[in-house]
Structure formats: C-alpha cells, structure tokens
Design a protein around this motif. Structure first.
Motif, PDB file in Angstrom:
ATOM      1  N   LYS A 154      -1.623   3.354  -2.229  1.00 37.59           N
ATOM      2  CA  LYS A 154      -1.607   3.355  -0.769  1.00 37.59           C
ATOM      3  C   LYS A 154      -2.671   2.416  -0.225  1.00 37.59           C
ATOM      4  CE  LYS A 154      -0.239   8.241  -0.422  1.00 37.59           C
ATOM      5  NZ  LYS A 154       0.930   8.147   0.468  1.00 37.59           N
ATOM      6  N   ASP A 170      -2.480   3.618   6.573  1.00 43.96           N
ATOM      7  CA  ASP A 170      -2.051   4.713   5.702  1.00 43.96           C
ATOM      8  C   ASP A 170      -2.934   5.932   5.931  1.00 43.96           C
ATOM      9  OD1 ASP A 170      -0.480   4.858   2.594  1.00 43.96           O
ATOM     10  OD2 ASP A 170      -1.576   6.526   3.471  1.00 43.96           O
ATOM     11  N   ARG A 224       8.728   5.863   9.245  1.00 43.17           N
ATOM     12  CA  ARG A 224       8.657   4.797   8.233  1.00 43.17           C
ATOM     13  C   ARG A 224       9.994   4.164   7.980  1.00 43.17           C
ATOM     14  NH1 ARG A 224       3.481   3.143   7.433  1.00 43.17           N
ATOM     15  NH2 ARG A 224       2.524   4.625   8.793  1.00 43.17           N
TER      16      ARG A 224
END
Lengths: 337, 239, 294
Positions: free
Chosen positions: B86, A198, C294
C-alpha cells in the motif's frame, strides 16, 4: 500531483513576491470599475477554490456542500452587523469560527464515508443549509435577502469605492494560500496526503484519521466563510440564491478541478481561467450557452486532464526540459565526434 | 512483549481465526507460517487493530490494546508491512518514509533526515525522489519495510516481504533482519519462503484453518508430522 | 381515516413514479460504480420529447412515450461511448464530475434550445378523477404509476431471469472475475447505462402529462432520487423500489402536515442520518460503501 513543499516555497517566493507587488499596484493603473470588479471576483473565487482544496484536494474529500460555509460566513457577518451593529471585521471572524465548528462536525460525521457516499453527504448537507436559508425567514428574510446599508464606512468594511475590496480580496487570497502552504509544510499536510493515498497504510504508520480529517474540514470551512463575509460586504446584498445555492458549491469545486486539485496554486490559477471565461461567455452568448460550455469544459477537463491546468503546465515544462536536455546531449556527442 | 490470548475472528459466520494464543518475547524473531487462507494476515490485522477480534485479548508490553486504534498501536511501537503493498503512490519514496517518521513526533526537517537515513540503510537512497507508484513490486515491498522502520518500532510485523525476491535479495533481507534484531528490534514474520524463515526464526508458529497447530523451534517444526501433512507436503531439510 | 388513506394513496402513486427513476440510478451505480448526476436530465429529455411529439403531432402523450424512450436510449449509448466508458478506472474526481458536467451541459442545452418557459401537456383525460371508496385518484397519475411499476418489474425480470441479466449481476459483483469468465464488460456497461437512462426518459415521458416541463425540472428530482437510492442501498433494485414508495409516502404525509419546504428539509436530514449511520442503506450489502470509492 507534485508534492515538494520545500521547492514550492522557493518558487512561490521567487514568483510570488514580484507578482504580489504588481497585484497590489493594480488599482493605481486600473480605474475602470468593470475590470477591477472582474479582478475582485477572480480573487474571491481563487480564495474559495484554494480553501476548498484543503479538504477537497489535500485530504481528497470531494465536497459539493461548500456553499453552506460560504453562506454561513455571509449571513453571520451581515446579521451581526444589521442586528447588533457589530463591525463585519469581527463578523467575519465570528462566521469563520461558526463555519469552522460546522466543518469540524461535518468532517467528523462523514469520516468513514468514501467516494460517492462522501460526495452525496456533503451535497445533502449543503442543501439542508440552503433550505434553512430560504425558509428561516425570521432570521434570513428568505428569498427577499438582506441589504447592507450603503456608506457604512471603512470601520464597517463597507467602502464606497471598489479599490478597497481589491486589497481585501488580495488579502483573502494571500491568507488562503498562506494557510495552504503552511499546512503542506507541516506534519498535517503530509498526513492528509497519506490518508488520501491510502488510509489503511497511513493508520498503520500512526496517522490519526479523525484528528486530521476534522482539522482539514474545519480549516477549509473557516476560510470559505471568510470569503462569504467578504462577498457580503462587497456586494452589500445577500440572498440564498447567491450564497447557499448548490450551483455555488459546484462552481467552487469546478474552479479547483480546472486549476488542478491537490496542488497549492492550481485552484487559484483555475479562477483566473474560469471566471473571466465565464464572464466573456455570458456577455457574448448569454447565460444558457455559457453554462453549456461550462458543463462541456468540466467533462473535457476531468476526462482529458484530471490534474487540471497546472498538470498541463507541468507536463509542458517537463517536455521542454527534456527537449532541451536532448538537444544538449546531441550537441555534446557531436562535439566528441 | 506481545501476548495474544484466545483471539477469535469471525467474518459473516466464517471463523478466520480460532482461539489463537501465543507470545512473542522481546528480542525474538518469531515466524508465522501456514497455507493460504489460514488466517495469518487476519491475525496481523488483530494485532495492529485493523480489525477487532470477536473474542480474546492482545497485550503489548503488558498493556491491553483492546481500546487502541491502529494509529495508537503504531505510536506504542508496533509497525507492520502489508502483504498487498500500500504505497502512497502520488508521493515520492522519501515522503512515504517521512510520514512514518513524523508520527514519532519529529519535526518535518528532522523526519526528513530520519527518512533519508532509513532509505540509506535499505540501499534505496538513489530512489528517494522517485514516485512510489513508479516502483516495481520488489522495491515497493522494500518501501513497506522502510516506512515501517521509520516509525521507530519495537515490534515489527513483516507480511511476506520475501515473495518474488531472488536468492541474493533474500540473503540481503535476512542480513538486514538479523542486524535490526541485534539492535533490539523484535520480529513476527509471515513468510512462504521456508528456507528463509527456518534460517532466521527462533520460534515458528503454524496456523491452519484459523488454528495454531504447532509451535516450536524450526528443526522440530520441519519434522512435525501434522505440519508436514497440512502444509509442507514433504519434510524440509533445515538449511 | 379517510384523510390518512388519501395520503397513503397519493404517496404510493408518487413513490411508484420515483421508483422507475431510482431503479436506473441504482443499477448504474451497482454495475458501473458511477454515480450518475445527470440521471434526472435524461428524465427531463423524456419530458421534453413527449411534450414536443404531443405538441407537434397531437399524438397521445402515452403513445409518445413509446417513440421517445428509444430516442433517449440512443442518446444514452452516445453518452456512454463519449463519456461514461472513459471514466471507468479513472480517478474519483473524474467519475464524480464527468456526470455532473453532463448534467450542467444538458440542462443548459435545453435552456438554450427551448427557453426557460414552463410548458404542460394536456389531454382530454387530464383532469379526470376516479373516486373509489370516496378517495380521489387522478386517472393520468394512475396510468403513469401502473406503467412505471410494470417497467420496473420488467427490468427486474430481465435482471434475474435472463442470461444477460445474470451477466450484469456478475459484473456488478466482481468486474475482474466476470471479465475472466469471458463476459464483455464494456458491453454490459453500455447496455446497463443506456437502458437505465432510457428508463429515466420513459419516466419523464410518463410524468409529462402530470407535471410542468422546463429545463431545470431535473434538479427537484435528482436529489430525491439520491435519497431513495441511498436509503434502498446503492446498487439494490428491490431496495430502490421499496425506498421510492417510502419516500413518496413521507413526502405526501410530511407535505400535508408541515408544508413542502419543511418536508423537504426533514427528508434530507433523514438522508444524512442514513448516510452516516447505515451508508449501505436498509437493503444494501454491508461493505458496499467501502469499496464503492475505488
């Protein structure tokens, strides 16, 4: 994708040292040129896939342009030797530096690209280098290729026999694996995986995106170029179709994926599976059907086991472990009764 | 410590934040409330550098942050959690936190100790080896806090970390915030749990449609007719 | 002047052919979020299909296209069921390398079945040339161009004017929201993919009378079409058509001015520059490159 570098180091020392000793001894037992040659090819592809994995697996940038770095390594070492008589040992270093710089530049300009856009950019970059290799005839002699003189001698990394290349290949693989292990145990390794998982969260934690991605791309490119220089001195002939062609990029990525991307030893394991399989298929079925099966294998692997052979092994191992634990608990409960 | 001056953010002609100005003094706990879509998270994003404001300045410890990216700001001591969590899903909980500690310049072994100490403080030690992806939402939120704390922040921005927690967990969280605050950590907290935020914040900012419409002590905010009209619906008894 | 016009005509005709291939690729990306590396292999199958129908039955190649296109459509359905549907929501490595594997498989299946021989389809009108205003325009090229543009326009009409097309657009914009509205997303994927590859097959059939047919013919097209689709903005149909015409022009002009190899190099450099400076392309929405992965 397991990420326990400390544990990994212990395992790699336990398994790796005896294995390395056995590998070093191979040429004393195997003198058949075919088998030794096959082994050298496996070592080279293992090194290439391991190098690819640093940017492709750890940093998550699926490159389809690594043949460019392979070509830069091969052509730099060859041309420096042919034109200026510089020993390919130094040519290898020069190629690595050049490819590293190129890798850093590509890493920097593809920084913001994600998913398919990154893949397409690296693909286009690879093709640009290939077109240059084919058409810049003053430098590369184009499709005619470049021949390294036979009997250049050990000082010039050009051996008459095959066995020395086995050791060089082994050294190359040890280098790429060593660098991978070192990265995974360093802050850079953690940052790369964090960025892959991420990017926003990693940045918010203080991870410098540019620095990390550029470093990963440069290191991966430099190591790939080392393999290119090795290939040039081993085969002693290079041309664009054997160095910079798109198929080479695909093969590098394919081996890493089959083995298991993001792991330290997966890509090398992938070479051990894919390269001999490819040779056997080509020998028994011919090029077309062999590549057909290659394509099929790629599809099946990414659909059924995206973590590759090493992922399958890990799953098998944990199944065996939990099976043993279950047996142990039943035995214990029976004892209580 | 944090000074936000006339910050405006436009998205494709939509004004998400409109000339917001406020300050967070060192050692304070400041609450930021407002209805959904008011621009609270966008404001966080401008403070942490995830987005650049179209106008206005953000200063931290007397320094203009305009030219600094999120990583730089984190290294100056601004840490945050994400409302939409996240986690680094493929990493263990320990390694998630370790990444935060590494950016302080700690070596890996030292960072691992920091990570373990942080996990212990958040009573997550037993989860250290679990994959972050395997955690339920409440624990992922706690992991957000752990990771942010591991960076050794001076200012911590919390984005709705109490949503979905039961009353006991909320109380634990409040205790933790108070303890960290007592150690000198400054907080800016977005929260929908009114009772919780009114208990802990010294100052509350109210954002509505991108504008700051009220600022003051919790007791005053709960009685502010404008705030009641746009957000609270009915007066809230200060807990 | 005459020369410039000639280059313009050649470029537009070539670009029109690219357009049909590019529209399908961009649709698959826009709707399924899959970059179909095997796209040009469906074109290759169309070329071989038309070659064999013409070779074995003597049917006119343009009529053979009508026979072959539905077969490619059927094959597209099979591929979607077996491969593409399984990549939805999978890790990125799966999405990218499944279609790459399909591409390698199809190329070499063709090589195994039909050898590497270079084949061509010839008709009575193969060499026929029209000369309006002193320009030379190949008749089969003109026919192929016209049919390709009509097919692309037809796809566009279906997308914008029919309920089914609206459903496809809804899925392209937001998969989850579309599913909540009761749209069968899997069916949309199935039809988008198979119609798009059928368009590639049709394009292959249309160029069979113009260019040589061989198993690896797709390679020389796929990268050009990637350039087009990125230039036009991944997912944008009108963008793909405009960019196809533009690339056709650049190829014709640069090929004339610098020779084929350097022309190729120049548009790859343009491609890289576009990817880096404006990854959303010239017609795409800003941000597409961000959520694309994604």
């Amino acid at each position: 994708m397991g990420n326990e570098p400390a544990n990994e180091l212990r395992v790699s020392l336990l398994v790796g040292l005896p294995l390395a000793a056995a590998l070093v001894a191979v040429p004393t037992f195997v003198s058949d040129v075919f088998w030794l040659g096959l082994g050298i090819t496996v070592l080279m592809w293992a090194a290439l896939a391991t190098a690819w994995n640093i940017s492709g697996g750890l940093a998550g940038g699926l490159s389809l342009g690594h043949a460019a770095y392979f070509g830069v390594g091969a052509y730099t070492a060859t041309l420096l030797f042919l034109r200026f008589g510089i020993s390919p040992y130094f040519g290898l270093l020069a190629g690595a530096v050049l490819a590293g710089a190129l890798g850093a530049a590509i890493g920097a300009i593809t920084l913001r690209l994600r998913g398919p856009f990154f893949v397409l950019a690296t693909l286009a970059f690879g093709i640009v280098v290939h077109i240059a290799a084919v058409n810049w005839r003053d430098l590369t002699r184009g499709a005619a290729g470049l021949l390294l003189p036979f009997g250049g001698g050990a000082r010039n990394m050009l051996f008459a026999g095959v066995a020395p290349y086995w050791y060089l290949g082994l050294g190359l693989l040890a280098l790429t694996l060593g660098v991978t292990l070192a990265i995974r145990r360093s802050p850079l390794g953690y940052y790369l995986v964090a960025l892959r998982e991420d990017e926003d969260a990693a940045r918010a934690l203080g991870v410098k995106v540019v620095r990390c991605k550029v470093a990963a791309s440069a290191i991966s490119a430099a190591l790939t170029a080392c393999a290119g220089a090795f290939y040039a001195t081993y085969i002693q002939y290079i041309d664009p179709s054997s160095t910079t062609q798109f198929e080479i990029s695909v093969q590098i990525a394919l081996i890493a994926i089959v083995g298991g991307i993001g792991t330290t030893f997966g890509p090398a394991l992938g070479a051990l599976v894919v390269v001999p399989l490819g040779e056997i298929l080509r020998a028994s079925l011919g090029g077309g059907p062999a590549l057909m099966l290659y394509g099929l294998m790629l599809i099946v692997i990414v659909l059924a086991a995206p973590n590759g052979v090493i992922g399958l092994l890990q799953r098998l191992l944990s199944m065996m472990r939990s099976g043993a634990r279950r047996r142990a608990t039943t035995r214990r409960s029976r004892g209580h009764a | 410590m944090l000074e936000v001056q006339g910050v405006t953010v436009d998205f494709d002609g939509l004004r998400a934040v409109d000339a917001a100005s406020f300050r967070v003094d060192e050692g304070c706990i400041v609450g930021l409330i407002g209805p959904n879509g008011a621009g609270k998270t966008t404001l966080f994003n401008t403070v942490t550098g995830m987005i650049r404001p179209s106008a206005g300045t953000v200063r931290f410890a007397g320094r203009d942050l305009a030219r600094l990216d999120p990583a730089d700001r984190s290294r100056l001591g601004i840490a945050r959690t994400f409302q939409i969590v996240k986690p680094f899903g493929g990493l263990s909980v320990r390694d998630n936190v370790l990444v935060g500690a590494l950016t302080r310049g700690q070596a890996v072994a030292e960072a691992r100790r920091t990570a373990e100490a942080t996990l212990e403080r958040l009573t997550m030690t037993h989860l250290a080896d679990a994959l972050a992806a395997s955690l339920p939402l409440a624990l992922r939120k706690r992991l957000e806090v752990a990771r942010a704390l591991a960076t050794g922040p001076r200012l911590l921005l919390l984005d709705e970390i109490m949503g979905g927690l039961n009353p006991t967990e909320v109380n634990e969280t409040l205790t933790l915030i108070r303890a960290l605050n007592a150690e000198g950590l400054t907080f800016l907290i977005i929260e929908h749990n009114m009772h919780a935020i009114m208990q802990i914040a010294e100052t509350v900012l109210v954002l509505n449609q991108g504008r700051l419409i009220a600022e003051g002590e919790p007791a005053a905010i709960t009685r502010d007719p404008q705030v009641i009209a746009v957000y609270l619906g009915e007066p809230l008894e200060p807990a | 002047m005459q020369l410039a016009l000639q280059i313009l005509v050649n470029g537009l005709l070539l670009g029109g052919l690219y357009a049909l291939l590019a529209v399908g690729l961009t649709l698959i990306f826009g709707v399924l979020r899959v970059v179909n590396f095997a796209h040009a292999e469906f074109m290759m199958l169309g070329m071989f299909g038309v070659y064999w129908v013409w070779h074995l039955t003597g049917l006119d190649p343009y009529l053979a296209v009508l026979v072959v296109t539905p077969l490619v459509l059927l094959f597209g359905i099979v591929c979607d069921r077996l491969i593409i549907q399984r990549t939805i929501g999978a890790p990125e490595v799966t999405v990218v390398f499944a279609t790459l594997g399909l591409s390698i498989f199809l190329q070499n299946a063709a090589l195994t079945l039909w050898t590497a021989d270079i084949r061509s389809v010839t008709t009575a009108y193969s060499g026929m040339v029209l000369t309006p205003f002193g320009l030379r325009v190949s008749v089969p090229m003109l026919i192929s161009f016209t049919v390709a543009m009509l097919a692309a326009a037809g796809l566009w009409l279906v997308l914008t004017r029919t309920l089914y097309g609206k459903a496809i657009q809804a899925v392209a914009q937001n998969r989850e929201a579309a599913a909540l509205m009761g749209i069968d997303v899997r069916r949309i994927y199935l039809w988008t993919f198979s119609v798009a590859v059928a368009a590639a097959g049709a394009m292959g059939g249309l160029i069979a009378p113009l260019f040589t047919v061989y198993p690896r013919v797709g390679i020389s097209y796929i990268v050009t079409v990637f350039v087009i689709v990125v230039l036009g903005g991944l997912g944008s149909v009108p963008g793909a058509v405009l960019a196809a015409l533009l690339i056709g022009l650049i190829e014709a002009a640069a090929g004339f001015l610098f020779g084929a190899a350097w022309a190729e190099l120049s548009y790859f450099l343009i491609f890289l520059a576009v990817l880096i400076a404006r990854p959303q392309g010239f017609f795409g929405r800003r941000g597409a490159e961000v959520f694309a992965g994604r």
